[in-house]
Write a protein that holds these residues in place. Structure first.
Motif, PDB file in Angstrom:
ATOM      1  N   ALA A 388       0.831  -1.204   0.000  1.00  8.71           N
ATOM      2  CA  ALA A 388       0.000   0.000   0.000  1.00  8.71           C
ATOM      3  C   ALA A 388       0.862   1.248   0.000  1.00  8.71           C
ATOM      4  N   MET A 393      -1.465   1.668  -4.050  1.00  5.53           N
ATOM      5  CA  MET A 393      -2.730   2.378  -3.839  1.00  5.53           C
ATOM      6  C   MET A 393      -3.255   2.969  -5.138  1.00  5.53           C
ATOM      7  N   ALA A 396      -4.904   0.133  -6.998  1.00  4.86           N
ATOM      8  CA  ALA A 396      -6.180  -0.252  -6.394  1.00  4.86           C
ATOM      9  C   ALA A 396      -7.262   0.784  -6.653  1.00  4.86           C
ATOM     10  N   MET A 397      -6.908   2.058  -6.599  1.00  2.00           N
ATOM     11  CA  MET A 397      -7.878   3.115  -6.898  1.00  2.00           C
ATOM     12  C   MET A 397      -8.429   2.966  -8.309  1.00  2.00           C
ATOM     13  N   GLN A 438      -4.604   9.232  -1.266  1.00  2.00           N
ATOM     14  CA  GLN A 438      -4.808   7.884  -1.795  1.00  2.00           C
ATOM     15  C   GLN A 438      -5.572   7.006  -0.810  1.00  2.00           C
ATOM     16  N   ARG A 439      -5.207   7.121   0.446  1.00  2.00           N
ATOM     17  CA  ARG A 439      -5.871   6.300   1.472  1.00  2.00           C
ATOM     18  C   ARG A 439      -7.361   6.652   1.566  1.00  2.00           C
ATOM     19  N   LEU A 442      -9.301   5.321  -1.452  1.00  2.00           N
ATOM     20  CA  LEU A 442      -9.573   3.894  -1.334  1.00  2.00           C
ATOM     21  C   LEU A 442     -10.770   3.652  -0.417  1.00  2.00           C
ATOM     22  N   VAL A 447     -12.631   0.060  -1.070  1.00  2.00           N
ATOM     23  CA  VAL A 447     -11.575  -0.940  -1.213  1.00  2.00           C
ATOM     24  C   VAL A 447     -11.141  -1.436   0.164  1.00  2.00           C
ATOM     25  N   VAL A 449      -8.548  -2.605   2.649  1.00  6.07           N
ATOM     26  CA  VAL A 449      -7.111  -2.526   2.877  1.00  6.07           C
ATOM     27  C   VAL A 449      -6.808  -3.268   4.174  1.00  6.07           C
TER      28      VAL A 449
END
Length: 648
Positions: A388, A393, A396-397, A438-439, A442, A447, A449
């Motif tokens: 991550a 990230m 995943a986004m 980014q966090r 997500l 998403v 994590v």
């Protein structure tokens, strides 16, 4: 998009008979997508995308008015040449077609060469050397000054005829018009000894050429009490200039070459506290610029008297910046970190470390190729991203936006990888902003994590595709002896605790002059180090940084207890210090230290596992080869696109 009616920034504004859809201005910048002085199709595509993102007004930069103000690479637009008018028209139509007011900023560099070689002699108001140049410029004669006036007039006429609504005169950042405004640089005793005379004549001359079209003037508060063009100077000069030669708006910013694009250490807009003073000094529309990224700061500036607020790099990082801010969706803005990397190097054109959609000429995005570790498999279904950091990230986004099912595994308790590490250093918090963005995205995309988890091969077997984004780790530099030693990674995590017990800090750089060693130095100083010694086998300190970052770093370090020992390495340590050896002649010396921080090679960290049958495995970012965050972000996005190209 529905504007937030409670936000001042969302309100329309009338400027010179033109209606701006909001108060957000994309201030002058350029991408260098210019060939032989003429904007290219890549240039037009950039401005079209930016304007479609909702800015009320877009000001193009990098436009020179005379041949002696150009560079050998010829990536500045040569506005005086009528034969490039069609190319300039494409640029103007790209902006107006996107719904923004289009303004062309015009500049004569004068004595500033931008640090590049030129074919022509630098010129100025007088033979006063720039602190950024090795030699004093040629002082312009009276007739030569009048030719400068005519150059601005011709260039303004060409720009408006090509479709721009108006022009902005660059009288800031230490360039020619600012050199005439400065009481330090303008020591003339002719008619142009009146500091506003040249700028007033330029305005009057342009007015005869373009009629009532808007004419803006950009000025900057230059740093230093003896700069000759500080805030007090501008507050004195602007009312006089407006009375002598009326113009449409004033754009106020700060800085000179190498400081006007502030790095991460500048966390708030420098002019925010001065808006009320500026408002009281000028009656015409006021645009304030530099360092504005947050809604709260923009709203405060507008409520303090600014009519418009400008920014450049936030639009490079996210061309939809204005749409998102106007609609109250600040959380989704891809943040400019202030890193001053891609947007200031022009290799070959401007780019952005956090925006993978900004590519070189002929490319729709930043080129990036994930490393295939298996042949493409046949399985479909959920995707596992292992790591991550910025690459993982980003991947995943993009997968989640495409509708894919994705799970992110992260061995650490906190996301961010190398970006989070970089953000631990003083004056480098911009990277943490990107990690937070980014966090949060997500989370908004739903998403899953899983921090603190290192999946086994058996756990990964259930996923159809795997993207490895496991980053890099720093190698230990072996130095024999008894002095405590830490890697730069360990030191960044612990400097606040280490330095009070070891106040004499030595940093052994790897010779490449990048942020790992610099951040160790700044961390030691921030923690109260009594003495910091930077040893490097390279030729100097911070040699890997862009000119802007290096200049601002040196300004921050002025007066600090820092000693730099170049072209040397550490061969051994003892309880009271270091043994040094010159890499040139082998001579030995000693240096006192309580702790040694080493900058080691970053090496890929990639788990060793056997993929399941039919599984597709890719690697991205530092776990392929450690590089910059720009590579990680672009490869993460490219991996997501490759995965999404197959049924999920």
């Amino acid at each position: 998009m529905t504007p937030r009616i409670d936000l001042a920034l969302a309100a329309p504004f009338t400027l010179g008979g033109l209606t701006l859809r909001n108060r957000l201005v994309a201030t002058a910048h350029a991408t260098a997508a210019v060939t032989d002085g003429a904007p290219t199709e890549t240039d037009a595509a950039y401005w079209r995308r930016l304007a479609q993102g909702g800015a009320g007004m877009v000001i193009t930069g990098g436009t020179a008015v005379a041949s002696e103000s150009t560079l050998p690479q010829r990536y500045l637009t040569e506005a005086w040449r009528p034969e490039i008018k069609d190319a300039v028209r494409r640029r103007a139509e790209a902006i107006t077609g996107g719904g923004a007011v289009a303004i062309a900023q015009l500049v004569h560099l004068g004595r500033e060469t931008l640090g590049a070689g030129t074919y022509y002699a630098p010129v100025s108001a007088a033979a006063v050397r720039s602190p950024r140049e090795a030699s004093a410029p040629h002082p312009l004669g009276t007739e030569e000054v009048r030719r400068v006036v005519d150059a601005f007039r011709i260039s303004a006429g060409n720009s408006v005829q090509a479709g721009f609504h108006g022009v902005e005169l660059h009288a800031g950042h230490g360039y020619l018009l600012a050199q005439f405004l400065s009481r330090v640089n303008n020591t003339r005793d002719d008619e142009y000894g009146d500091r506003i005379a040249l700028l007033a004549q330029v305005i009057d001359s342009i007015r005869t050429e373009i009629g009532e079209c808007p004419i803006g003037v950009r000025v900057s508060v230059e740093p230093g009490v003896n700069s000759g063009l500080g805030l007090d100077d501008l507050i004195e000069l602007l009312p006089r200039l407006c009375a002598a030669s009326p113009f449409t708006y004033v754009n106020v910013t700060t800085g000179v070459r190498n400081t006007y694009v502030p790095g991460m250490a500048t966390t708030r807009p420098p002019l925010l506290e001065s808006v009320a003073r500026l408002r009281a000094a000028v009656e015409l529309p006021l645009l304030v610029s530099q360092g504005f990224r947050a809604v709260a700061d923009i709203e405060r500036a507008l409520n303090s008297g600014a009519d418009l607020v400008g920014m450049a790099r936030p639009f490079i990082a996210d061309p939809d910046f204005a749409h998102k801010m106007v609609s109250g969706d600040e959380r989704s803005v891809r943040p400019c970190t202030g890193c001053n990397e891609g947007c200031r190097t022009f290799e070959p054109t401007g780019s952005c470390s956090v925006n993978p959609e900004l590519g070189p000429p002929g490319a729709l995005a930043r080129p990036a190729v994930p490393l295939m570790l298996t042949r493409p498999g046949s399985r479909s279904g959920a995707v596992a991203v292992v790591g991550a950091g910025p690459a993982g990230m980003e991947c995943a986004m993009a997968l989640a936006r495409a509708g894919g099912e994705v799970v992110v595994f992260e061995s650490a308790q906190d996301a961010g990888g190398q970006a989070r590490l970089a953000g631990l250093a003083p004056h480098r918090s911009g990277w943490q902003k990107f990690v937070d963005y980014q966090r949060c995205r997500l989370a908004d995309l739903g998403v899953r994590v899983m921090p603190g988890s290192s999946p086994t091969a058996a756990e990964l077997a259930e996923y159809s595709q795997i993207v490895l984004a496991t980053g890099a780790e720093e190698a230990v530099v072996p130095v024999p002896g008894g002095l405590p030693a830490l890697t730069s990674t360990d030191f960044l995590h612990r400097y606040a605790d280490v330095v009070p017990c070891a106040p004499r800090v030595a940093v052994l750089d790897d010779g490449f002059g990048w942020w790992q060693g610099i951040s160790a130095v700044e961390g030691a100083l921030a923690a109260g180090a009594r003495e910091v010694t930077l040893i490097t086998p390279g030729t100097g300190f911070a040699t890997g940084l862009s000119p802007e970052n290096r200049t601002q770093l040196m300004n921050r370090l002025a007066g600090a207890p820092l000693r730099v020992i170049a072209m040397s390495t550490v061969t051994a340590t003892s309880a009271d210090g270091l043994r040094l050896r010159s890499v040139m002649d082998g001579r030995e010396a000693r240096a006192a230290a309580d702790v040694l921080v080493t900058v080691g090679e970053r090496r890929p960290r990639r788990p060793d596992f056997t993929p399941a049958t039919g599984q597709t495995v890719r690697a991205v970012g530092d776990c392929v080869v450690p590089r910059r965050i720009a590579h990680a972000v672009a490869e993460g996005r490219a991996a997501a696109e490759a995965v999404a190209a197959r049924p999920l």
